[in-house]
Each structure stands twice: as C-alpha cells, then as structure tokens.
Write a protein that holds these residues in place. Structure first.
Motif, PDB file in Angstrom:
ATOM      1  N   GLN A   1      -5.504   5.087  -1.489  1.00  0.00           N
ATOM      2  CA  GLN A   1      -5.184   6.333  -2.182  1.00  0.00           C
ATOM      3  C   GLN A   1      -4.556   6.100  -3.554  1.00  0.00           C
ATOM      4  O   GLN A   1      -4.872   6.800  -4.517  1.00  0.00           O
TER       5      GLN A   1
ATOM      6  N   PRO B   1      -7.539   3.092  -5.751  1.00  0.00           N
ATOM      7  CA  PRO B   1      -8.853   2.861  -5.155  1.00  0.00           C
ATOM      8  C   PRO B   1      -9.698   1.851  -5.931  1.00  0.00           C
ATOM      9  O   PRO B   1     -10.441   1.074  -5.327  1.00  0.00           O
TER      10      PRO B   1
ATOM     11  N   LEU C   1      -4.238   2.018   3.883  1.00  0.00           N
ATOM     12  CA  LEU C   1      -4.475   3.448   3.651  1.00  0.00           C
ATOM     13  C   LEU C   1      -3.803   3.918   2.355  1.00  0.00           C
ATOM     14  O   LEU C   1      -4.399   4.655   1.562  1.00  0.00           O
ATOM     15  N   ALA C   2      -2.570   3.477   2.134  1.00  0.00           N
ATOM     16  CA  ALA C   2      -1.861   3.858   0.914  1.00  0.00           C
ATOM     17  C   ALA C   2      -2.518   3.236  -0.315  1.00  0.00           C
ATOM     18  O   ALA C   2      -2.681   3.906  -1.349  1.00  0.00           O
TER      19      ALA C   2
END
Length: 170
Positions: free
Chosen positions: A27, A30, A23-24
């Motif tokens: 962000q 990408p 998830l990190a």
C-alpha cells in the motif's frame, strides 16, 4: 508498520509480522515492492532453485566434517525486508549479501562454533561480516552466530548458526 509489526515480532508471531509488513509495503510503496518482486523473479529465472543447491552443498560440507545431524534451512528474504535494508544502507539490490539467508541448526552451542569453523574453512568470509550473538546475546535474548561468506556457486550468502532452542526463541 510502527505498532503492529513490532508487537507481532515481540510476541513471537513472525509469520504475522511478515504478512503485515508485506501488506503495508504494497500500500505504501507499490512501485518499490513491484520492482523488488520483478528482480527476485529475474534472479530465480537466471539461477533456478539456487537456495536448494546451496542447502545441499552446505549439508554435505557439515556432514563431511562431523555434523551429520545439522539442519540447514534457506529462504529468500521478503520484499519489505530487502527494501528496508536497501534504504538503510543506501545500496541497490545487487549489493546486498543476504537476499538469500541460510540457517544451520545444531544440537549445542559447541556445535554452533564447530559449524562456523566448517563454513569458514570451506568458504571465504567477508571481512567485518561476522557477529557472535551467542557469547554476547542481544538485549532481547536473541542468540546466534552470523557470518557472510562467498559460498557455494560463488554466491555471497549470509549464514546464521544456532541451536534448536535458540531458533525457537528468536
């Protein structure tokens, strides 16, 4: 990435650690994540279900040499883990040996060394790519044998060998 993922790893929550990292990564970088995912999809398209074929061959090798109860697991590493290693070693994805990682789980430490002998007898080991964390555990108690070989289908693969107890601890 600097607080919660190490904490999740330290308390044995590997799935949560992996999810937080992904998830990190999505962000923070990408484009890097997408490039790795595209490359993994390309490799999957080119090679089909390579991990399953390698698992089958490793199981056959171990069974033939007297380790019929050895469990062989395989997985493709997570994008963030691949990216982090690429950055640390300053290499392209094609140069990494352990995009696909395999684990051999056996009954005893003696079986770990026997399995290592099977792997090294069947496949060419890459010099400098063997670590014995059983005789010399990491400070956190991690124990396993790590080796990189030119394995089935002439693929460079990392094999980690440990007991079920060692596997539960890591």
């Amino acid at each position: 990435l600097e607080i919660y993922t190490p904490l999740a790893e330290r308390i044995g929550m590997q799935a949560l650690k992996d999810e937080l990292e992904d998830l990190a990564f999505a962000q923070l970088n990408p484009d890097g994540r997408e490039a790795i995912l595209e490359r993994l999809e390309y490799l999957k398209g080119q090679e089909g279900d390579l991990p399953s074929r390698i698992i089958k061959q490793l199981r056959a090798d171990l069974e033939k040499e007297g380790l019929p109860d050895a469990e062989v697991l395989g997985r493709i590493k997570k994008p963030y883990s691949i990216w982090r290693k690429m950055q640390r070693k300053n290499v392209d994805i094609e140069q990494l040996a352990d995009i696909i990682a395999f684990r051999v789980i056996v009954a005893s430490p003696a079986d770990c060394y026997a399995a290592l002998g099977v792997v090294h007898s069947a496949y060419a080991m890459l010099p400098g790519r063997f670590k014995d964390f059983i005789s010399t555990p990491k400070p956190n108690g991690y124990r396993s044998l790590h080796t990189t070989v030119i394995g089935p289908e002439r693929r460079k693969i990392e094999v980690q060998i440990r007991t079920a107890e060692m596997h539960d601890v890591c």
